[in-house]
Each structure stands twice: as structure tokens, then as C-alpha cells.
Scaffold this active site. Structure first.
Site, PDB file in Angstrom:
ATOM      1  N   ILE A 115       0.831  -1.196   0.000  1.00  0.00           N
ATOM      2  CA  ILE A 115       0.000   0.000   0.000  1.00  0.00           C
ATOM      3  C   ILE A 115       0.871   1.253   0.000  1.00  0.00           C
ATOM      4  CG2 ILE A 115      -1.878  -1.233   1.153  1.00  0.00           C
ATOM      5  CD1 ILE A 115      -1.258   0.365   3.682  1.00  0.00           C
ATOM      6  N   CYS A 116       0.377   2.300  -0.650  1.00  0.00           N
ATOM      7  CA  CYS A 116       1.108   3.559  -0.765  1.00  0.00           C
ATOM      8  C   CYS A 116       0.849   4.414   0.469  1.00  0.00           C
ATOM      9  CB  CYS A 116       0.672   4.295  -2.029  1.00  0.00           C
ATOM     10  SG  CYS A 116       1.447   5.897  -2.211  1.00  0.00           S
ATOM     11  N   LEU A 117       1.901   4.671   1.218  1.00  0.00           N
ATOM     12  CA  LEU A 117       1.796   5.514   2.406  1.00  0.00           C
ATOM     13  C   LEU A 117       2.737   6.712   2.320  1.00  0.00           C
ATOM     14  CD1 LEU A 117       1.714   2.725   5.152  1.00  0.00           C
ATOM     15  CD2 LEU A 117      -0.209   4.035   4.263  1.00  0.00           C
TER      16      LEU A 117
END
Length: 166
Positions: A115-117
Site C-alpha cells: 500500500i502507498c503511504l
């Protein structure tokens, strides 16, 4: 910034003290102890607030983590496997949580289902090293990501509830 409920949840997670990663065998044991205590406290608080949304466990060394996370949307529970490795530069570098079954279904994800954080979570993590740990990763990283992405993926028809697949 985070909403009031998130701020309250995060303020109740114990801050960590030991600045150590998996390469430092002796201090890593102490850091892991702090990580587990913070995770236990966060899960207990979530259960008390009727907001239980993940299970997490690790390998013996505490370097590979895996479990399940779920999101309730319109009274249906969507459950996903998750996994991540502790980077060798931890805690300076935050772990990258992967939800492999969602790989390729959203632009807010890297190859392998990570996931892009980058925009919101990583700067916050960097400002709080070594105080933040895995419970903070769940509360400020994965939780908000699920809250934004899962309803969107459902609306686009990219994921369906398991009972709708039969």
C-alpha cells in the site's frame, strides 16, 4: 490531518523508547517487547471501542509479520491477508504493508500489493522515530488506507463480498 477519533486512538498507544532494528540482536529483543505491548494495548482499546479490525503475528525473530485485516462496509465484512517485513533500517524506515490480493486494483498501491503511504504517513513516521512502532503503522497507515480505498474499490466493482461470489 487525522480525525478526532484517530487522534484519540493514537494518543492511547504507548510510545516506544528503544531505537533498535533487527540487526542489533540484543536491543531488538527489547524493541520487540515494546512493539508487542503497544500492539496489545491498541487491540484492547479497539475491542473496547467496538473497532476491532486486524490480527497480526510474527515469525520467531520478529522480522516478518502477517495476519488479517478487515473493513466493514454497508454491514458486510471484507477480509484481507496482509504481510510485511521489518526493514533492516527499522525504525528509521517504516515497514511497507502488503495486501497481495488487492495488487493492481488501485493506483495507491505498489507492485506486490504494497500500500502507498508515501504522502501522508511516511513524513509523520520520520518525525516520530523511534517513538512510533507497528501499532502506529496500523492506526495511522493501514487503517486510514483501508477506510479510503476499500469503499472506492467496492463502488468500482473491483472487489466483491465473499458471499456475492457464490
Amino acid at each position: 490531518m487525522a480525525d478526532e477519533a484517530t487522534r484519540k486512538a493514537v494518543s492511547e498507544i504507548p510510545l516506544l523508547k528503544t531505537n533498535s532494528g533487527p540487526r542489533d540482536k540484543e536491543l531488538w529483543v527489547q524493541r520487540l517487547r515494546e512493539e508487542y505491548l503497544a500492539l496489545i494495548k491498541y487491540v484492547e482499546n479497539n475491542k473496547a471501542a467496538d473497532n476491532d479490525w486486524f490480527r497480526l503475528e510474527s515469525n520467531k525473530e520478529g522480522t516478518r509479520w502477517f495476519g488479517k485485516c478487515w473493513y466493514i462496509h454497508e454491514l458486510l465484512k471484507y477480509e484481507f491477508d496482509m504481510e510485511f517485513d521489518i526493514p533492516v533500517t527499522y525504525p528509521a524506515t517504516a515497514p511497507e504493508v502488503a495486501i497481495p490480493e488487492l495488487d493492481g486494483k488501485t493506483a495507491k498501491m505498489y507492485r506486490g500489493g504494497k500500500i502507498c503511504l508515501t504522502d501522508h504517513f511516511k513524513p509523520l513516521w520520520a518525525r516520530n522515530v523511534p517513538k512510533f512502532g507497528l501499532a502506529h503503522l496500523m492506526a495511522l497507515g493501514l487503517g486510514p488506507w483501508l477506510a479510503v480505498e476499500i469503499p472506492d474499490l467496492i463502488a468500482k466493482g473491483l472487489i466483491q463480498h465473499k458471499d456475492q461470489n457464490s
